[in-house]
Write a protein that holds these residues in place. Structure first.
Motif, mmCIF file in Angstrom:
data_model
loop_
_atom_site.group_PDB
_atom_site.id
_atom_site.type_symbol
_atom_site.label_atom_id
_atom_site.label_comp_id
_atom_site.label_asym_id
_atom_site.label_seq_id
_atom_site.Cartn_x
_atom_site.Cartn_y
_atom_site.Cartn_z
ATOM 1 N N THR A 257 0.845 -1.193 0.000
ATOM 2 C CA THR A 257 0.000 0.000 0.000
ATOM 3 C C THR A 257 0.880 1.243 0.000
ATOM 4 O O THR A 257 2.043 1.208 -0.369
ATOM 5 C CB THR A 257 -0.920 -0.002 1.229
ATOM 6 O OG1 THR A 257 -0.112 -0.133 2.403
ATOM 7 C CG2 THR A 257 -1.872 -1.176 1.190
ATOM 8 N N ALA A 258 0.333 2.336 0.460
ATOM 9 C CA ALA A 258 1.034 3.618 0.403
ATOM 10 C C ALA A 258 2.342 3.585 1.174
ATOM 11 O O ALA A 258 2.541 2.779 2.087
ATOM 12 C CB ALA A 258 0.132 4.719 0.950
ATOM 13 N N SER A 259 3.214 4.474 0.854
ATOM 14 C CA SER A 259 4.530 4.529 1.476
ATOM 15 C C SER A 259 4.434 4.795 2.971
ATOM 16 O O SER A 259 3.648 5.598 3.442
ATOM 17 C CB SER A 259 5.360 5.638 0.832
ATOM 18 O OG SER A 259 6.540 5.867 1.560
ATOM 19 N N ALA A 260 5.274 4.093 3.716
ATOM 20 C CA ALA A 260 5.275 4.260 5.170
ATOM 21 C C ALA A 260 5.998 5.532 5.603
ATOM 22 O O ALA A 260 6.086 5.827 6.792
ATOM 23 C CB ALA A 260 5.930 3.048 5.833
ATOM 24 N N THR A 261 6.525 6.276 4.653
ATOM 25 C CA THR A 261 7.248 7.485 5.012
ATOM 26 C C THR A 261 6.343 8.692 5.160
ATOM 27 O O THR A 261 6.797 9.771 5.536
ATOM 28 C CB THR A 261 8.315 7.793 3.939
ATOM 29 O OG1 THR A 261 7.664 7.996 2.683
ATOM 30 C CG2 THR A 261 9.297 6.628 3.808
ATOM 31 N N THR A 262 5.040 8.524 4.876
ATOM 32 C CA THR A 262 4.116 9.647 5.002
ATOM 33 C C THR A 262 4.089 10.141 6.444
ATOM 34 O O THR A 262 3.883 9.370 7.369
ATOM 35 C CB THR A 262 2.709 9.225 4.571
ATOM 36 O OG1 THR A 262 2.782 8.682 3.258
ATOM 37 C CG2 THR A 262 1.774 10.411 4.582
ATOM 38 N N ALA A 263 4.289 11.398 6.648
ATOM 39 C CA ALA A 263 4.358 11.939 7.997
ATOM 40 C C ALA A 263 2.984 11.946 8.656
ATOM 41 O O ALA A 263 1.975 12.257 8.028
ATOM 42 C CB ALA A 263 4.915 13.363 7.946
ATOM 43 N N ALA A 264 2.961 11.580 9.938
ATOM 44 C CA ALA A 264 1.715 11.593 10.695
ATOM 45 C C ALA A 264 1.608 12.914 11.448
ATOM 46 O O ALA A 264 2.616 13.521 11.822
ATOM 47 C CB ALA A 264 1.683 10.426 11.679
ATOM 48 N N PRO A 265 0.408 13.410 11.688
ATOM 49 C CA PRO A 265 0.240 14.647 12.450
ATOM 50 C C PRO A 265 0.672 14.449 13.896
ATOM 51 O O PRO A 265 0.644 13.333 14.428
ATOM 52 C CB PRO A 265 -1.261 14.925 12.343
ATOM 53 C CG PRO A 265 -1.880 13.595 12.069
ATOM 54 C CD PRO A 265 -0.885 12.838 11.255
ATOM 55 N N VAL A 266 1.072 15.520 14.545
ATOM 56 C CA VAL A 266 1.510 15.430 15.933
ATOM 57 C C VAL A 266 0.343 15.035 16.828
ATOM 58 O O VAL A 266 0.477 14.193 17.729
ATOM 59 C CB VAL A 266 2.121 16.770 16.385
ATOM 60 C CG1 VAL A 266 2.494 16.713 17.867
ATOM 61 C CG2 VAL A 266 3.340 17.114 15.546
ATOM 62 N N HIS A 267 -0.814 15.618 16.586
ATOM 63 C CA HIS A 267 -2.002 15.289 17.365
ATOM 64 C C HIS A 267 -3.105 14.887 16.397
ATOM 65 O O HIS A 267 -3.380 15.593 15.419
ATOM 66 C CB HIS A 267 -2.460 16.492 18.199
ATOM 67 C CG HIS A 267 -1.424 16.986 19.154
ATOM 68 N ND1 HIS A 267 -1.057 16.286 20.278
ATOM 69 C CD2 HIS A 267 -0.656 18.114 19.134
ATOM 70 C CE1 HIS A 267 -0.118 16.959 20.926
ATOM 71 N NE2 HIS A 267 0.146 18.072 20.256
ATOM 72 N N SER A 268 -3.741 13.779 16.651
ATOM 73 C CA SER A 268 -4.827 13.333 15.781
ATOM 74 C C SER A 268 -5.856 12.599 16.606
ATOM 75 O O SER A 268 -5.577 12.072 17.689
ATOM 76 C CB SER A 268 -4.296 12.430 14.662
ATOM 77 O OG SER A 268 -3.614 11.323 15.210
ATOM 78 N N THR A 269 -7.066 12.556 16.069
ATOM 79 C CA THR A 269 -8.157 11.840 16.725
ATOM 80 C C THR A 269 -8.836 10.940 15.699
ATOM 81 O O THR A 269 -8.799 11.197 14.501
ATOM 82 C CB THR A 269 -9.203 12.806 17.305
ATOM 83 O OG1 THR A 269 -9.767 13.586 16.238
ATOM 84 C CG2 THR A 269 -8.596 13.718 18.350
ATOM 85 N N VAL A 270 -9.448 9.877 16.204
ATOM 86 C CA VAL A 270 -10.241 9.002 15.354
ATOM 87 C C VAL A 270 -11.656 8.960 15.904
ATOM 88 O O VAL A 270 -11.876 8.806 17.116
ATOM 89 C CB VAL A 270 -9.653 7.577 15.276
ATOM 90 C CG1 VAL A 270 -9.516 6.938 16.654
ATOM 91 C CG2 VAL A 270 -10.511 6.695 14.373
ATOM 92 N N THR A 271 -12.615 9.151 15.023
ATOM 93 C CA THR A 271 -14.024 8.969 15.346
ATOM 94 C C THR A 271 -14.467 7.670 14.699
ATOM 95 O O THR A 271 -14.239 7.464 13.503
ATOM 96 C CB THR A 271 -14.870 10.131 14.811
ATOM 97 O OG1 THR A 271 -14.435 11.346 15.429
ATOM 98 C CG2 THR A 271 -16.355 9.916 15.101
ATOM 99 N N ALA A 272 -15.046 6.786 15.480
ATOM 100 C CA ALA A 272 -15.422 5.475 14.952
ATOM 101 C C ALA A 272 -16.872 5.160 15.290
ATOM 102 O O ALA A 272 -17.329 5.398 16.418
ATOM 103 C CB ALA A 272 -14.513 4.384 15.521
ATOM 104 N N ARG A 273 -17.561 4.604 14.292
ATOM 105 C CA ARG A 273 -18.916 4.115 14.485
ATOM 106 C C ARG A 273 -18.860 2.600 14.483
ATOM 107 O O ARG A 273 -18.334 1.979 13.560
ATOM 108 C CB ARG A 273 -19.849 4.618 13.389
ATOM 109 C CG ARG A 273 -21.303 4.179 13.555
ATOM 110 C CD ARG A 273 -22.200 4.813 12.507
ATOM 111 N NE ARG A 273 -23.578 4.393 12.670
ATOM 112 C CZ ARG A 273 -24.429 4.919 13.543
ATOM 113 N NH1 ARG A 273 -24.025 5.905 14.326
ATOM 114 N NH2 ARG A 273 -25.679 4.494 13.631
ATOM 115 N N LEU A 274 -19.411 2.005 15.533
ATOM 116 C CA LEU A 274 -19.300 0.565 15.721
ATOM 117 C C LEU A 274 -20.575 0.047 16.369
ATOM 118 O O LEU A 274 -20.938 0.485 17.472
ATOM 119 C CB LEU A 274 -18.084 0.253 16.596
ATOM 120 C CG LEU A 274 -17.806 -1.188 16.983
ATOM 121 C CD1 LEU A 274 -17.513 -2.029 15.754
ATOM 122 C CD2 LEU A 274 -16.630 -1.256 17.953
ATOM 123 N N ASP A 275 -21.262 -0.842 15.674
ATOM 124 C CA ASP A 275 -22.504 -1.433 16.179
ATOM 125 C C ASP A 275 -23.519 -0.356 16.557
ATOM 126 O O ASP A 275 -24.197 -0.451 17.582
ATOM 127 C CB ASP A 275 -22.202 -2.339 17.377
ATOM 128 C CG ASP A 275 -23.285 -3.402 17.575
ATOM 129 O OD1 ASP A 275 -24.090 -3.611 16.646
ATOM 130 O OD2 ASP A 275 -23.331 -4.020 18.662
#
Length: 357
Positions: A257-275
């Motif tokens: 898949t995409a390159s692992a060198t892509t920089a990640a943000p310093v602060h991030s959040t995930v919103t997830a919908r589950l069941d």
């Protein structure tokens, strides 16, 4: 949503020196939940010293027909993996009467029975889902035919030898079997040796009209599946007719898949919908989105955490992610917006996933 239930072990059958088949009894109240398509898998769970261990095993028994009761039993094959905690437990400790935590069926390596010619190339324990696919197809589609090319090290190491032989006895005109042993000579059949792209490109057209095959099913170690896919693409088989499931990927296997060198943000959040329920949580450094969700929702679906089984598939509603590995999703699925949560890391400060789609 996939859920775990406790199922009793009804039978333990030794297949080879390093593999067993486990038969699980399904009580009437749970049979509809365990209704499955041919080729789907189960995740088995146990806790050792406070650590949860999950492993995925394909269902090898035929799927129940529509309009009938769900399965009374489920059968899976387990091969010993060096250092494998669950496979060692299965081969050395599990006995009839024991109870196992079993997730309801999942997976998209499936075939709805229909008339036509189908074929599979499998290696080792890759026979397990294809055994269910071939048996269900031949039993429920009288005009269907199936060709199985299987690769094993030796005859003694071949799983489900008797089950496959039974298919040949029951459907002699509709089931074609070709066995190739990599470390042992046979009195009949192809010479021994590894099935690579060049060999498959010559063998498959000699066995059957490859262009008329409605669906190709490739299952087993990463190397074999990759070589079989390359051989088929070289024979001008459309990719949409090729279905894959990988059982083992070496740690050094390349990411796809995409390159692992892509920089990640310093602060991030995930919103997830589950069941039907949602939540938003901060993502820790180097943490996958699945691990973030699991810290807050223990019911998030997963099995292998290796990008192979696809149990943690989720729809990317918004934001961008980087996937380290992907050996489970088809290109159409990634193009439609699906990701593997166990391999996904945020690229944007906000990411939203939907596990219910």
């Amino acid at each position: 949503m996939a859920r775990f239930h406790t199922l009793p072990v009804a039978a333990v059958d030794r297949l080879t020196d390093d593999s067993v088949a486990l038969t699980l009894a399904v009580p009437p109240a749970l049979r509809e939940e365990y209704r499955h398509l041919p080729g789907q898998h189960l995740a088995l769970r146990r806790t050792v010293d406070g650590t949860e261990i999950r492993r995925t095993y394909s269902i090898c028994s035929p799927a129940p027909a529509p309009g009938t009761d769900g399965p009374r039993t489920l059968r899976v094959g387990v091969r010993l993996v060096e250092g494998g905690e669950f496979s060692t437990y299965a081969l050395k400790e599990i006995a009839v009467g024991d109870e196992l935590q079993v997730m309801t069926p999942a997976g998209r390596f499936t075939l709805e029975p229909a008339p036509g010619l189908y074929a599979a190339v499998v290696g080792g324990s890759g026979i397990t889902p294809v055994l269910s696919i071939a048996t269900t197809l031949l039993e429920r589609a009288p005009e269907a035919r199936f060709c199985l090319v299987r690769s094993d090290r030796t005859a003694a190491s071949t799983m489900f030898l008797e089950d496959v032989a039974d298919l040949k006895d029951r459907f002699p005109d509709r089931f074609q079997l070709v066995t190739v042993l990599s470390r042992e000579e046979q009195q009949a059949g192809p010479p021994s040796g590894r099935l690579d792209r060049e060999r498959l490109a010559g063998l498959l057209p000699a066995l059957l009209p490859v262009q008329r095959v409605a669906g190709w099913f490739l299952c087993g170690p990463f190397g074999l599946v990759r070589e079989a896919e390359r051989a088929l693409r070289g024979l001008a088989i459309p990719r949409t007719r090729i279905h894959q499931e990988i059982f083992h990927v070496e740690a050094t296997a390349p990411a796809v898949t995409a390159s692992a060198t892509t920089a990640a943000p310093v602060h991030s959040t995930v919103t997830a919908r589950l069941d039907g329920r949602g939540g938003t949580w901060p993502v820790r450094e180097h943490e996958s989105l699945l691990d973030t969700v699991l810290r807050n929702r223990s019911d998030a679906p997963y099995a292998c955490k290796g990008g192979v089984c696809g149990t943690c598939r989720a729809f990317l509603v918004s934001g961008d992610v980087r996937m380290d590995r992907n050996f489970a999703l088809e290109p159409e699925e990634t193009a439609a917006g699906y990701v593997l949560a166990c391999q996904s890391h945020p690229v944007t400060e906000q990411v939203e996933l939907d596990f219910d789609r």
